[in-house]
Design a protein around this motif. Structure first.
Motif, PDB file in Angstrom:
ATOM      1  N   SER A  39       1.509  -9.137   1.204  1.00 41.24           N
ATOM      2  CA  SER A  39       1.334  -7.997   2.420  1.00 41.24           C
ATOM      3  C   SER A  39       2.253  -8.692   3.589  1.00 41.24           C
ATOM      4  O   SER A  39       2.798  -7.513   4.253  1.00 41.24           O
ATOM      5  N   ALA A  40       2.435  -9.854   3.860  1.00 40.28           N
ATOM      6  CA  ALA A  40       3.206 -10.362   4.720  1.00 40.28           C
ATOM      7  C   ALA A  40       4.811  -9.879   4.490  1.00 40.28           C
ATOM      8  O   ALA A  40       5.496  -9.745   5.771  1.00 40.28           O
ATOM      9  N   VAL A  41       5.137 -10.002   3.339  1.00 40.39           N
ATOM     10  CA  VAL A  41       6.589  -9.658   2.951  1.00 40.39           C
ATOM     11  C   VAL A  41       6.736  -8.131   3.195  1.00 40.39           C
ATOM     12  O   VAL A  41       7.684  -7.713   3.637  1.00 40.39           O
ATOM     13  N   ALA A  42       5.696  -7.111   2.764  1.00 42.92           N
ATOM     14  CA  ALA A  42       5.733  -5.652   2.803  1.00 42.92           C
ATOM     15  C   ALA A  42       5.876  -5.508   4.292  1.00 42.92           C
ATOM     16  O   ALA A  42       6.570  -4.755   4.830  1.00 42.92           O
ATOM     17  N   PHE A  47       9.999  -6.340   0.114  1.00 43.67           N
ATOM     18  CA  PHE A  47       8.944  -5.866  -0.983  1.00 43.67           C
ATOM     19  C   PHE A  47       8.456  -6.916  -1.740  1.00 43.67           C
ATOM     20  O   PHE A  47       9.095  -7.928  -2.276  1.00 43.67           O
ATOM     21  N   GLY A  48       6.967  -6.709  -1.868  1.00 46.19           N
ATOM     22  CA  GLY A  48       6.265  -7.881  -2.464  1.00 46.19           C
ATOM     23  C   GLY A  48       5.735  -7.533  -3.636  1.00 46.19           C
ATOM     24  O   GLY A  48       5.388  -6.235  -4.036  1.00 46.19           O
ATOM     25  N   CYS A  49       5.517  -8.281  -4.647  1.00 45.66           N
ATOM     26  CA  CYS A  49       4.885  -8.028  -6.096  1.00 45.66           C
ATOM     27  C   CYS A  49       3.570  -9.158  -6.139  1.00 45.66           C
ATOM     28  O   CYS A  49       3.615 -10.292  -5.993  1.00 45.66           O
ATOM     29  N   LEU A  50       2.573  -8.276  -6.285  1.00 51.26           N
ATOM     30  CA  LEU A  50       1.114  -9.012  -6.534  1.00 51.26           C
ATOM     31  C   LEU A  50       1.306  -9.556  -7.820  1.00 51.26           C
ATOM     32  O   LEU A  50       1.381  -8.572  -8.840  1.00 51.26           O
ATOM     33  N   ARG A  70      -4.192  -4.513   3.947  1.00 57.56           N
ATOM     34  CA  ARG A  70      -3.448  -5.358   4.675  1.00 57.56           C
ATOM     35  C   ARG A  70      -2.091  -4.611   5.161  1.00 57.56           C
ATOM     36  O   ARG A  70      -1.497  -5.191   6.056  1.00 57.56           O
ATOM     37  N   THR A  71      -1.814  -3.649   4.266  1.00 57.47           N
ATOM     38  CA  THR A  71      -0.715  -3.057   4.712  1.00 57.47           C
ATOM     39  C   THR A  71      -0.485  -1.675   4.131  1.00 57.47           C
ATOM     40  O   THR A  71      -1.384  -1.253   3.221  1.00 57.47           O
ATOM     41  N   ASP A  72       0.195  -0.769   4.750  1.00 53.97           N
ATOM     42  CA  ASP A  72       0.102   0.609   4.134  1.00 53.97           C
ATOM     43  C   ASP A  72       1.854   0.735   3.666  1.00 53.97           C
ATOM     44  O   ASP A  72       2.307   1.859   3.445  1.00 53.97           O
ATOM     45  N   LYS A  73       2.545  -0.422   3.376  1.00 54.12           N
ATOM     46  CA  LYS A  73       3.787  -0.260   2.801  1.00 54.12           C
ATOM     47  C   LYS A  73       3.700  -0.469   1.385  1.00 54.12           C
ATOM     48  O   LYS A  73       2.886  -0.902   0.909  1.00 54.12           O
ATOM     49  N   ILE A 318       8.554 -15.826   7.020  1.00 55.24           N
ATOM     50  CA  ILE A 318       9.076 -14.927   6.060  1.00 55.24           C
ATOM     51  C   ILE A 318      10.210 -14.054   7.094  1.00 55.24           C
ATOM     52  O   ILE A 318      11.447 -13.805   6.735  1.00 55.24           O
ATOM     53  N   ARG A 319       9.701 -13.703   8.291  1.00 53.41           N
ATOM     54  CA  ARG A 319      10.630 -12.990   9.190  1.00 53.41           C
ATOM     55  C   ARG A 319      12.023 -13.640   9.428  1.00 53.41           C
ATOM     56  O   ARG A 319      13.239 -13.170   9.206  1.00 53.41           O
TER      57      ARG A 319
END
Length: 342
Positions: A39-42, A47-50, A70-73, A318-319
């Protein structure tokens, strides 16, 4: 001037396909790619992969629910085709409705890709050879993750540089292709984009972020490792087909070799079936990876790492990682323009 103005046109195709600001994929890593990191990546625009891994289906379902809080991305759920719960995971996704499904571990059947797409998800499939890329495209994959042997975890046997020439050049106009395996810098990302990649996937660099929950000892081992320390495991006999795994060399590497030899003796004696033997291999990696990533046992655990581990020497947010990659990619394109105008 627009930020990252030089690289932005090259990012457009991957951004539109993934629905993100930056087509930089954080690869799914068992025990690492959990909701906090993904979610932090998103939320940072990538783009994150669970990682589905070998998680019980109810646990994976709960993690998907946590991701949606955690995210709407957009994000992906990564399914391991050789995991015991694989078919249950795939069936569960028909109910949970995630935007992207990534098949990994081995290669999905055509009907499994069809089932994934029937949920409304876009499907990404790994390819480690040209024949696999052709098959996944024929089966209906929406995009390909082209992964060279430099990557960490379960890998194929062909390097990224050869796969780029065999597959990326040939199919990049037909389907979005994301390149993985040994990608660790923005400069390399710029060249992959110029050659036709829709984006890139990184794993090792995301392990070394502040948002990654892996044990501090795991990260410390990465800081001190060289590229040559990330070795791939051998297959001793075709009677026991095993997918090569790249990880940092330690006592656990030798333990895996001993396991293979024991299983081969049992196969020869007829006291175990091949499927059981392969399941024993997968159980080894599941447990060994947890020992290293979660418990910090860097001697006997499995420290799966790509050869890009030789490019990392610190833990950053990450940022900051994304800014570094995009800034360096942008600067590299400026430098390429300068060289071309000479």
């Amino acid at each position: 001037m627009e930020e990252y103005a030089n690289v932005r046109p090259l990012l457009k195709r991957g951004c539109e396909f993934l629905g993100v600001q930056y087509p930089i994929i954080c690869g799914a890593m068992t025990w690492v790619s959990e909701p906090k990191l993904v979610s932090a990546v998103a939320n940072a625009g990538a783009f994150g992969c669970l990682a589905g891994g070998n998680a019980p289906t109810d646990i994976l379902r709960a993690q998907i629910g946590e991701m949606k809080k955690r995210t709407d991305k957009p994000f992906a759920v990564n399914l391991i085709t050789i995991a015991p719960a694989y078919h249950d995971h795939l069936a569960m996704l028909a109910e949970e409705k995630v935007p992207f499904i990534v098949f990994a571990g081995s290669f999905p059947r055509e009907k499994e890709i069809e089932a994934a797409k029937a949920t409304g998800a876009k499907v990404l499939c790994f390819a480690s050879t040209i024949s696999i890329a052709e098959r996944m495209i024929r089966f209906g994959a929406d995009a390909i993750i082209l992964e060279g042997s430099e990557a960490g975890g379960h890998i194929g046997h062909v390097s990224t540089t050869v796969l780029v020439q065999q597959v990326l050049y040939r199919f990049c106009d037909q389907i979005p292709i994301f390149v993985a395996g040994g990608i660790g810098t923005g400069k390399m990302m710029a060249h992959m984009l110029l050659m036709g990649a829709a984006g890139v996937q990184l794993g090792t660099r995301f392990v070394m972020t502040e948002e990654s929950n892996v044990h501090p000892a795991f990260k410390e081992a990465f800081i001190h490792a060289n590229a040559r320390d990330a070795i791939s495991t051998p297959q001793y006999d075709s009677k026991l087909p095993v997918v090569a795994v790249r990880a940092l060399r330690n006592r656990g590497t030798a333990e895996f070799g001993a396991l293979q030899l024991r299983l081969l003796r049992e196969l020869e004696a007829g006291t175990i079936h091949r499927q059981q033997a392969q399941e024993e291999v997968e159980k080894f990696w599941i447990g060994a990876l947890r020992r290293a990533a979660v418990e910090g046992d860097v001697e006997m655990g499995s420290m799966m790492a790509g050869q890009s581990v030789g490019l990392v020497d610190k833990v950053i947010p990450i940022r900051e990682l994304l800014d570094e990659l995009l800034r360096d990619a942008d600067r590299e394109l400026v430098e390429i323009k300068r060289k071309l105008s000479c």
